[in-house]
Design an enzyme around this catalytic site. Sequence first.
Site, mmCIF file in Angstrom:
data_model
loop_
_atom_site.group_PDB
_atom_site.id
_atom_site.type_symbol
_atom_site.label_atom_id
_atom_site.label_comp_id
_atom_site.label_asym_id
_atom_site.label_seq_id
_atom_site.Cartn_x
_atom_site.Cartn_y
_atom_site.Cartn_z
ATOM 1 N N CYS A 1 59.721 30.917 31.885
ATOM 2 C CA CYS A 1 58.680 31.589 32.667
ATOM 3 C C CYS A 1 59.293 32.294 33.864
ATOM 4 O O CYS A 1 60.083 31.680 34.565
ATOM 5 C CB CYS A 1 57.645 30.570 33.132
ATOM 6 S SG CYS A 1 56.571 31.167 34.452
ATOM 7 N N PRO A 2 58.955 33.542 34.151
ATOM 8 C CA PRO A 2 57.959 34.383 33.478
ATOM 9 C C PRO A 2 58.537 35.259 32.365
ATOM 10 O O PRO A 2 57.855 36.183 31.935
ATOM 11 C CB PRO A 2 57.446 35.249 34.632
ATOM 12 C CG PRO A 2 58.673 35.470 35.471
ATOM 13 C CD PRO A 2 59.507 34.226 35.349
#
Lengths: 80, 138
Positions: free
Chosen positions: A18-19
């Site tokens: 993430c991201p």
Amino acid sequence: MSQEVKIAKTLDLKGMFCPGPVLETAKAIKTINVGEVLEVYATDPAAKSDLEAWARRTGHQIIDMKQENGVLRVLIKRTK
Amino acid sequence: MGSKKLSIIVFSGTIDKLMPVGILTSGAAAAGYEVNLFFTFWGLQALTKKSIGQPQPIDKNYEQFGPVMMQRMQEMKYPTWDQLIMQAKEVGEVKVYACSTTMEFFGLKREDLADFVDDVVGVATFLDRAEGGTTLFI
């Protein structure tokens, strides 16, 4: 059903966190045509709910989502 | 869905705060949010050409975790905070603003700032752009 879907592009996002998966998916969806399907592979444990939230936000359609041996496979249809 | 806007006042120039700014910005931009970043005080220091690409200082409270965190991020091939912001600009609508008053405090000029800075503005402009969305102070 998923075998019948024609895949326009495949993204291998395994090992990305993430991201990353959401960012790369957002970039890639713009490279296929409306109505076409993007196939995404990811291992980030956040990818499932992140991609669901991303699709809800952007309006693109998740047509299939499967987890196999720790790898998530998602099919996303570009809607606009 | 409706109006989607995330604005962040980037006050801190330490890596423990810049990373979440980068992560939130890129995640939001990917999901179609309009993002406005207002770099001020120590945050603005991190935005100079001189500072970008250099190892950023870490908050004294987290000092002991610094080296191991940096090593893990490299092993994970995790992007740096400024790479995250540049990727966010590629994928979505992200505006990077520098605080004009802070620039005067530090004796900085427009050309001293990173290339991804969109404009040098005051607080009224930032508040106007941020109106109707979520605003964070980091």
